[in-house]
Design an enzyme around this catalytic site. Structure first.
Site, PDB file in Angstrom:
ATOM      1  N   ASP A   1       0.704  -1.205   0.083  1.00  0.00           N
ATOM      2  CA  ASP A   1      -0.024  -0.063   0.019  1.00  0.00           C
ATOM      3  C   ASP A   1       0.751   1.214  -0.108  1.00  0.00           C
ATOM      4  OD1 ASP A   1      -2.833   0.676  -0.250  1.00  0.00           O
ATOM      5  OD2 ASP A   1      -2.739   1.524   2.008  1.00  0.00           O
TER       6      ASP A   1
ATOM      7  N   CYS B   1     -11.351   3.041  -4.947  1.00  0.00           N
ATOM      8  CA  CYS B   1     -10.432   2.795  -3.594  1.00  0.00           C
ATOM      9  C   CYS B   1     -10.959   3.460  -2.443  1.00  0.00           C
ATOM     10  CB  CYS B   1      -8.865   3.405  -3.933  1.00  0.00           C
ATOM     11  SG  CYS B   1      -7.826   3.371  -2.548  1.00  0.00           S
TER      12      CYS B   1
ATOM     13  N   TYR C   1     -13.128   1.164   0.900  1.00  0.00           N
ATOM     14  CA  TYR C   1     -12.783   1.421   2.200  1.00  0.00           C
ATOM     15  C   TYR C   1     -13.855   1.908   3.055  1.00  0.00           C
ATOM     16  CZ  TYR C   1      -8.075   0.169   1.558  1.00  0.00           C
ATOM     17  OH  TYR C   1      -6.812  -0.785   1.225  1.00  0.00           O
TER      18      TYR C   1
ATOM     19  N   TYR D   1     -11.341   4.610   8.543  1.00  0.00           N
ATOM     20  CA  TYR D   1     -11.890   4.709   7.220  1.00  0.00           C
ATOM     21  C   TYR D   1     -13.489   4.910   7.286  1.00  0.00           C
ATOM     22  CZ  TYR D   1      -7.541   3.498   5.083  1.00  0.00           C
ATOM     23  OH  TYR D   1      -5.894   3.746   4.712  1.00  0.00           O
TER      24      TYR D   1
ATOM     25  N   GLU E   1      -9.313  -3.761  -6.474  1.00  0.00           N
ATOM     26  CA  GLU E   1      -9.212  -3.795  -4.955  1.00  0.00           C
ATOM     27  C   GLU E   1      -9.278  -4.993  -4.389  1.00  0.00           C
ATOM     28  OE1 GLU E   1      -9.085  -1.325  -2.430  1.00  0.00           O
ATOM     29  OE2 GLU E   1      -8.465   0.101  -4.172  1.00  0.00           O
TER      30      GLU E   1
END
Length: 229
Positions: free
Chosen positions: A44, A137, A141, A167, A208
């Site tokens: 990441d 993305c 999340y 998140y 993802e």
């Protein structure tokens, strides 16, 4: 239905799969393997560096100064703010974040995802394509984090709960801005163009899923082949 809402609706089955895959389920139960956690952090760190670069590629395609200002702020957030989420995982592992990410990883699935975003940034004039490649993305999340906090299976004692808490709120503004940009930039697109943009969004949602899976499985390049594969 707004185009952004249509994208979210069509991506939901993929997000359901992500939520039920081992990486998120182990996080939920507070038992994500430490090796998978470190692999994710390393991958990441590489991904976010490129994500920031791709923001810079969108900026010349936007006419609104407010949109430009927001994206510049997002670059700053990636450089500084999102490290907070990484620190949560580093604390769970019990090692300093900076030490963990000194070892670089660039797995096939991460490579494919990053190049998918770059392709749309360079090959497509309409910024909607790049945003469609990037938007899943934060959206994935956001959805996963909000769902986890409502899940009875969430381990309330685990430090990983803080990752979901982070998140569940930190992506809200970005998702909203991406939605607005997506609706604005596709206003005069043909149905064929919209379908192409939607496929770009759904491909990134699949990327993802693959990103979490590659971290869990510690995916590596297989150079030279393997007689048993």
């Amino acid at each position: 239905m707004l185009f952004s809402e249509e994208l979210k609706k069509d991506s939901q089955p993929i997000i359901n799969d992500i939520y039920n895959d081992p990486f998120i389920q182990d996080m939920l139960h507070g038992e994500l393997p430490k090796a998978a956690t470190k692999f994710y952090l390393r991958a990441d760190a590489s991904y976010l560096k490129e994500f920031a670069n791709i923001y810079a590629l969108i900026i010349p395609k936007l006419s609104s100064l407010d949109d430009v200002k927001f994206l510049v702020e997002q670059i700053q957030f990636i450089v500084g703010g999102e490290v907070e989420a990484h620190e949560i995982l580093a604390d769970y592992v019990g090692e300093p974040y900076e030490e963990i990410v000194q070892e670089k990883v660039w797995p096939p699935s991460g490579d494919h995802y990053i190049k998918h975003m770059y392709f749309n940034a360079f090959a497509k004039e309409n910024a909607a394509f790049t945003i469609a490649a990037m938007a899943p993305c934060p959206y994935v999340y956001q959805v996963i984090a909000k769902q986890a906090l409502k899940d009875d299976a969430l381990n309330q004692q685990s430090g990983l709960k803080k990752w979901f808490e982070f998140y569940s709120t930190e992506m809200d503004e970005l998702v909203e801005v991406f939605d607005e940009l997506m609706n604005k930039l596709t206003e005069h697109c043909t149905e064929d163009e919209k379908q192409e943009i939607k496929e770009c969004f759904l491909q990134s949602t699949v990327h993802e899923r693959n990103f979490f899976a590659m971290s869990y499985n510690e995916e590596a390049w297989s150079f030279g082949g393997d007689a048993h594969e």
